[in-house]
Scaffold this motif. Structure first.
Motif, PDB file in Angstrom:
ATOM      1  N   ALA A  37     112.733 -60.088   4.194  1.00 11.53           N
ATOM      2  CA  ALA A  37     111.277 -60.063   4.376  1.00 11.53           C
ATOM      3  C   ALA A  37     110.912 -60.191   5.856  1.00 11.53           C
ATOM      4  O   ALA A  37     109.977 -59.531   6.337  1.00 11.53           O
ATOM      5  CB  ALA A  37     110.632 -61.180   3.570  1.00 11.53           C
ATOM      6  N   GLU A  38     111.638 -61.014   6.591  1.00  7.03           N
ATOM      7  CA  GLU A  38     111.370 -61.163   8.028  1.00  7.03           C
ATOM      8  C   GLU A  38     111.676 -59.868   8.782  1.00  7.03           C
ATOM      9  O   GLU A  38     110.914 -59.472   9.669  1.00  7.03           O
ATOM     10  CB  GLU A  38     112.204 -62.317   8.588  1.00  7.03           C
ATOM     11  CG  GLU A  38     111.875 -62.658  10.019  1.00  7.03           C
ATOM     12  CD  GLU A  38     112.637 -63.888  10.517  1.00  7.03           C
ATOM     13  OE1 GLU A  38     112.833 -63.968  11.739  1.00  7.03           O
ATOM     14  OE2 GLU A  38     113.018 -64.740   9.700  1.00  7.03           O
ATOM     15  N   SER A  39     112.759 -59.195   8.410  1.00 10.62           N
ATOM     16  CA  SER A  39     113.095 -57.917   9.054  1.00 10.62           C
ATOM     17  C   SER A  39     112.032 -56.858   8.774  1.00 10.62           C
ATOM     18  O   SER A  39     111.651 -56.094   9.666  1.00 10.62           O
ATOM     19  CB  SER A  39     114.452 -57.422   8.547  1.00 10.62           C
ATOM     20  OG  SER A  39     115.477 -58.305   8.917  1.00 10.62           O
ATOM     21  N   ILE A  40     111.559 -56.810   7.541  1.00 10.66           N
ATOM     22  CA  ILE A  40     110.499 -55.859   7.197  1.00 10.66           C
ATOM     23  C   ILE A  40     109.238 -56.163   7.990  1.00 10.66           C
ATOM     24  O   ILE A  40     108.575 -55.250   8.498  1.00 10.66           O
ATOM     25  CB  ILE A  40     110.233 -55.879   5.682  1.00 10.66           C
ATOM     26  CG1 ILE A  40     111.420 -55.306   4.929  1.00 10.66           C
ATOM     27  CG2 ILE A  40     108.960 -55.116   5.337  1.00 10.66           C
ATOM     28  CD1 ILE A  40     111.363 -55.494   3.432  1.00 10.66           C
ATOM     29  N   ASN A  41     108.896 -57.436   8.119  1.00  4.48           N
ATOM     30  CA  ASN A  41     107.721 -57.829   8.891  1.00  4.48           C
ATOM     31  C   ASN A  41     107.846 -57.391  10.345  1.00  4.48           C
ATOM     32  O   ASN A  41     106.887 -56.871  10.930  1.00  4.48           O
ATOM     33  CB  ASN A  41     107.505 -59.336   8.790  1.00  4.48           C
ATOM     34  CG  ASN A  41     106.246 -59.783   9.503  1.00  4.48           C
ATOM     35  OD1 ASN A  41     105.211 -59.144   9.397  1.00  4.48           O
ATOM     36  ND2 ASN A  41     106.340 -60.883  10.232  1.00  4.48           N
ATOM     37  N   ASN A  42     109.018 -57.569  10.928  1.00  2.51           N
ATOM     38  CA  ASN A  42     109.235 -57.156  12.324  1.00  2.51           C
ATOM     39  C   ASN A  42     109.069 -55.645  12.481  1.00  2.51           C
ATOM     40  O   ASN A  42     108.457 -55.174  13.451  1.00  2.51           O
ATOM     41  CB  ASN A  42     110.613 -57.595  12.801  1.00  2.51           C
ATOM     42  CG  ASN A  42     110.714 -59.088  12.977  1.00  2.51           C
ATOM     43  OD1 ASN A  42     109.708 -59.785  13.109  1.00  2.51           O
ATOM     44  ND2 ASN A  42     111.932 -59.604  12.947  1.00  2.51           N
ATOM     45  N   GLU A  43     109.619 -54.876  11.544  1.00  2.97           N
ATOM     46  CA  GLU A  43     109.487 -53.418  11.608  1.00  2.97           C
ATOM     47  C   GLU A  43     108.023 -52.994  11.486  1.00  2.97           C
ATOM     48  O   GLU A  43     107.571 -52.090  12.195  1.00  2.97           O
ATOM     49  CB  GLU A  43     110.315 -52.761  10.503  1.00  2.97           C
ATOM     50  CG  GLU A  43     111.799 -52.862  10.703  1.00  2.97           C
ATOM     51  CD  GLU A  43     112.306 -52.042  11.863  1.00  2.97           C
ATOM     52  OE1 GLU A  43     111.716 -50.973  12.154  1.00  2.97           O
ATOM     53  OE2 GLU A  43     113.282 -52.463  12.494  1.00  2.97           O
ATOM     54  N   LEU A  44     107.282 -53.637  10.590  1.00  9.48           N
ATOM     55  CA  LEU A  44     105.873 -53.283  10.431  1.00  9.48           C
ATOM     56  C   LEU A  44     105.061 -53.647  11.673  1.00  9.48           C
ATOM     57  O   LEU A  44     104.153 -52.902  12.061  1.00  9.48           O
ATOM     58  CB  LEU A  44     105.294 -53.972   9.196  1.00  9.48           C
ATOM     59  CG  LEU A  44     105.785 -53.440   7.851  1.00  9.48           C
ATOM     60  CD1 LEU A  44     105.261 -54.303   6.722  1.00  9.48           C
ATOM     61  CD2 LEU A  44     105.368 -52.000   7.673  1.00  9.48           C
ATOM     62  N   GLU A  45     105.380 -54.757  12.302  1.00  9.93           N
ATOM     63  CA  GLU A  45     104.685 -55.122  13.542  1.00  9.93           C
ATOM     64  C   GLU A  45     104.969 -54.105  14.639  1.00  9.93           C
ATOM     65  O   GLU A  45     104.069 -53.735  15.401  1.00  9.93           O
ATOM     66  CB  GLU A  45     105.100 -56.523  13.985  1.00  9.93           C
ATOM     67  CG  GLU A  45     104.493 -57.632  13.153  1.00  9.93           C
ATOM     68  CD  GLU A  45     104.984 -59.018  13.569  1.00  9.93           C
ATOM     69  OE1 GLU A  45     105.911 -59.111  14.405  1.00  9.93           O
ATOM     70  OE2 GLU A  45     104.436 -59.998  13.057  1.00  9.93           O
ATOM     71  N   GLN A  46     106.215 -53.648  14.742  1.00  6.63           N
ATOM     72  CA  GLN A  46     106.555 -52.635  15.739  1.00  6.63           C
ATOM     73  C   GLN A  46     105.832 -51.320  15.456  1.00  6.63           C
ATOM     74  O   GLN A  46     105.355 -50.658  16.375  1.00  6.63           O
ATOM     75  CB  GLN A  46     108.067 -52.406  15.778  1.00  6.63           C
ATOM     76  CG  GLN A  46     108.837 -53.553  16.377  1.00  6.63           C
ATOM     77  CD  GLN A  46     110.338 -53.326  16.326  1.00  6.63           C
ATOM     78  OE1 GLN A  46     110.817 -52.296  15.860  1.00  6.63           O
ATOM     79  NE2 GLN A  46     111.094 -54.310  16.791  1.00  6.63           N
ATOM     80  N   ALA A  47     105.753 -50.950  14.182  1.00 10.60           N
ATOM     81  CA  ALA A  47     105.049 -49.716  13.824  1.00 10.60           C
ATOM     82  C   ALA A  47     103.565 -49.828  14.135  1.00 10.60           C
ATOM     83  O   ALA A  47     102.948 -48.865  14.611  1.00 10.60           O
ATOM     84  CB  ALA A  47     105.260 -49.402  12.342  1.00 10.60           C
ATOM     85  N   GLN A  48     102.978 -50.988  13.894  1.00  7.56           N
ATOM     86  CA  GLN A  48     101.555 -51.185  14.203  1.00  7.56           C
ATOM     87  C   GLN A  48     101.319 -51.093  15.697  1.00  7.56           C
ATOM     88  O   GLN A  48     100.365 -50.455  16.152  1.00  7.56           O
ATOM     89  CB  GLN A  48     101.078 -52.525  13.672  1.00  7.56           C
ATOM     90  CG  GLN A  48      99.606 -52.770  13.926  1.00  7.56           C
ATOM     91  CD  GLN A  48      99.133 -54.099  13.359  1.00  7.56           C
ATOM     92  OE1 GLN A  48      99.922 -54.899  12.885  1.00  7.56           O
ATOM     93  NE2 GLN A  48      97.837 -54.325  13.434  1.00  7.56           N
ATOM     94  N   THR A  49     102.188 -51.710  16.490  1.00  6.93           N
ATOM     95  CA  THR A  49     102.056 -51.638  17.942  1.00  6.93           C
ATOM     96  C   THR A  49     102.172 -50.196  18.419  1.00  6.93           C
ATOM     97  O   THR A  49     101.403 -49.761  19.285  1.00  6.93           O
ATOM     98  CB  THR A  49     103.149 -52.503  18.615  1.00  6.93           C
ATOM     99  OG1 THR A  49     103.027 -53.842  18.154  1.00  6.93           O
ATOM    100  CG2 THR A  49     103.029 -52.472  20.123  1.00  6.93           C
ATOM    101  N   CYS A  50     103.089 -49.454  17.841  1.00  3.86           N
ATOM    102  CA  CYS A  50     103.272 -48.049  18.209  1.00  3.86           C
ATOM    103  C   CYS A  50     102.032 -47.231  17.869  1.00  3.86           C
ATOM    104  O   CYS A  50     101.573 -46.423  18.681  1.00  3.86           O
ATOM    105  CB  CYS A  50     104.498 -47.496  17.500  1.00  3.86           C
ATOM    106  SG  CYS A  50     104.838 -45.769  17.853  1.00  3.86           S
ATOM    107  N   MET A  51     101.482 -47.454  16.692  1.00  6.82           N
ATOM    108  CA  MET A  51     100.304 -46.682  16.281  1.00  6.82           C
ATOM    109  C   MET A  51      99.075 -47.050  17.103  1.00  6.82           C
ATOM    110  O   MET A  51      98.269 -46.181  17.445  1.00  6.82           O
ATOM    111  CB  MET A  51     100.031 -46.903  14.797  1.00  6.82           C
ATOM    112  CG  MET A  51     101.089 -46.296  13.897  1.00  6.82           C
ATOM    113  SD  MET A  51     100.782 -46.601  12.174  1.00  6.82           S
ATOM    114  CE  MET A  51      99.394 -45.536  11.912  1.00  6.82           C
ATOM    115  N   GLU A  52      98.921 -48.314  17.439  1.00  2.00           N
ATOM    116  CA  GLU A  52      97.763 -48.743  18.223  1.00  2.00           C
ATOM    117  C   GLU A  52      97.828 -48.220  19.650  1.00  2.00           C
ATOM    118  O   GLU A  52      96.797 -48.070  20.305  1.00  2.00           O
ATOM    119  CB  GLU A  52      97.646 -50.265  18.219  1.00  2.00           C
ATOM    120  CG  GLU A  52      97.198 -50.830  16.875  1.00  2.00           C
ATOM    121  CD  GLU A  52      97.226 -52.350  16.832  1.00  2.00           C
ATOM    122  OE1 GLU A  52      97.808 -52.974  17.757  1.00  2.00           O
ATOM    123  OE2 GLU A  52      96.690 -52.919  15.869  1.00  2.00           O
ATOM    124  N   SER A  53      99.030 -47.958  20.149  1.00  4.06           N
ATOM    125  CA  SER A  53      99.158 -47.453  21.534  1.00  4.06           C
ATOM    126  C   SER A  53      99.262 -45.938  21.573  1.00  4.06           C
ATOM    127  O   SER A  53      99.596 -45.386  22.633  1.00  4.06           O
ATOM    128  CB  SER A  53     100.404 -48.078  22.183  1.00  4.06           C
ATOM    129  OG  SER A  53     101.573 -47.588  21.577  1.00  4.06           O
TER     130      SER A  53
END
Length: 71
Positions: free
Chosen positions: A45-61
């Motif tokens: 679950a922690e790994s999935i959370n990290n991947e989703l945070e990275q994807a959100q940062t990528c999409m926001e930028s």
């Protein structure tokens, strides 16, 4: 004295005791397995959370702040 011997020979409650013991064993095994599996699920679950945070940062930028493969 016959009532006491009849009570001691009666097996009607034995089935209930069997079910109580069986249910306690199933619950105990479930808790044991839960404690064994929980760390792995937590790490996943922690790994999935990290991947989703990275994807959100990528999409926001707009793709300028992406790690890993290009969008």
């Amino acid at each position: 004295m016959t009532k006491i011997s009849a009570f001691l020979k009666d097996e009607a409650g034995a089935v209930t005791v069997d079910w109580v013991v069986l249910t306690a064993a199933v619950v105990g095994l479930g808790l044991l397995i839960f404690n064994w599996v929980r760390p792995a699920v937590s790490n996943l679950a922690e790994s999935i959370n990290n991947e989703l945070e990275q994807a959100q940062t990528c999409m926001e930028s707009n793709g300028t702040n992406c790690t890993g493969s290009a969008p």
